[in-house]
Design a protein around this motif. Sequence first.
Motif, mmCIF file in Angstrom:
data_model
loop_
_atom_site.group_PDB
_atom_site.id
_atom_site.type_symbol
_atom_site.label_atom_id
_atom_site.label_comp_id
_atom_site.label_asym_id
_atom_site.label_seq_id
_atom_site.Cartn_x
_atom_site.Cartn_y
_atom_site.Cartn_z
ATOM 1 N N MET A 169 26.137 25.017 -21.242
ATOM 2 C CA MET A 169 24.815 25.305 -21.589
ATOM 3 C C MET A 169 23.902 25.125 -20.502
ATOM 4 O O MET A 169 23.870 23.942 -19.545
ATOM 5 C CB MET A 169 24.626 24.544 -22.761
ATOM 6 N N GLU A 170 22.968 26.157 -20.229
ATOM 7 C CA GLU A 170 21.853 25.996 -19.053
ATOM 8 C C GLU A 170 20.945 25.032 -19.515
ATOM 9 O O GLU A 170 20.275 24.709 -20.421
ATOM 10 C CB GLU A 170 21.047 27.431 -19.260
ATOM 11 N N ARG A 171 20.598 24.411 -18.219
ATOM 12 C CA ARG A 171 19.568 23.326 -18.081
ATOM 13 C C ARG A 171 18.431 23.623 -17.146
ATOM 14 O O ARG A 171 18.706 24.284 -15.929
ATOM 15 C CB ARG A 171 20.117 21.935 -17.972
ATOM 16 N N THR A 172 17.132 23.041 -17.165
ATOM 17 C CA THR A 172 16.274 23.230 -16.303
ATOM 18 C C THR A 172 15.517 22.079 -16.247
ATOM 19 O O THR A 172 15.509 21.146 -17.061
ATOM 20 C CB THR A 172 15.236 24.274 -16.599
ATOM 21 N N PHE A 173 14.705 21.807 -14.899
ATOM 22 C CA PHE A 173 14.238 20.467 -14.677
ATOM 23 C C PHE A 173 12.618 21.047 -14.859
ATOM 24 O O PHE A 173 12.092 21.864 -14.102
ATOM 25 C CB PHE A 173 14.324 20.211 -13.353
ATOM 26 N N LEU A 174 11.820 20.147 -15.650
ATOM 27 C CA LEU A 174 10.424 20.377 -15.876
ATOM 28 C C LEU A 174 9.789 19.296 -15.603
ATOM 29 O O LEU A 174 10.326 18.376 -15.958
ATOM 30 C CB LEU A 174 10.208 20.936 -17.261
ATOM 31 N N ALA A 175 8.472 19.403 -15.022
ATOM 32 C CA ALA A 175 7.607 18.005 -14.863
ATOM 33 C C ALA A 175 5.990 18.176 -14.861
ATOM 34 O O ALA A 175 5.600 19.120 -14.577
ATOM 35 C CB ALA A 175 7.994 17.558 -13.382
ATOM 36 N N ILE A 176 5.642 17.468 -16.086
ATOM 37 C CA ILE A 176 4.208 17.474 -16.266
ATOM 38 C C ILE A 176 3.540 16.853 -14.903
ATOM 39 O O ILE A 176 4.100 15.519 -14.866
ATOM 40 C CB ILE A 176 4.090 16.848 -17.568
#
Length: 148
Positions: free
Chosen positions: A1-8
């Motif tokens: 399953m695809e994953r991404t990195f997000l940062a506030i």
Amino acid sequence: MERTFLAIKPDGVQRGLVGEIIGRFEAKGFKLVGMKLMTASRELAEQHYGVHKERPFFAGLVDFITSGPIVAMVWEGDGVVASARKMIGATNPLNSEPGTIRGDLAVNVGRNIIHGSDAVETAQQEISLWFKEEELSAWTPSLTPWIV
Ligand code: ABT
Ligand code: MG
């Protein structure tokens, strides 16, 4: 399953936009598999933005991103890398469409409140830069209602 990195980014945290931003990805249907509030070291920020090392805005960018706590996250789902970028909007918030996070909530390219990985390969590199394997949770949403 695809994953991404997000940062506030620090400005998103300081402005009290954490709940608003996380809510959009939850409502969309993506799954949160990792999250931590942390202040990035200069070394980590320089590695993260390594592609911009030679750009004139690099030092200011590293100053900004290390200036306070950020919410580092990993999100999972079909097509999450491209979809999150679309939900985030163009780099310069003045060019971001209304309805996107930056289009709705930001005005300054140097204070654009959230980061999202720009490709599947970059996402894998960024996830391993920011998270240890044991900090990520593989979980299956329960079909049992939580409130009966
Ligand atoms: P990030 O998600 O932070 O990587 O932004 P995005 O991928 O949309 O845009 P890029 B090109 O990666 O910008 C990285 C950070 O550099 C800032 N920036 C960029 C400037 O301040 N001036 C510029 O001219 C450009 C091109 C915006 C991004 N982050 N912040 N904060
Ligand atoms: Mg980028």
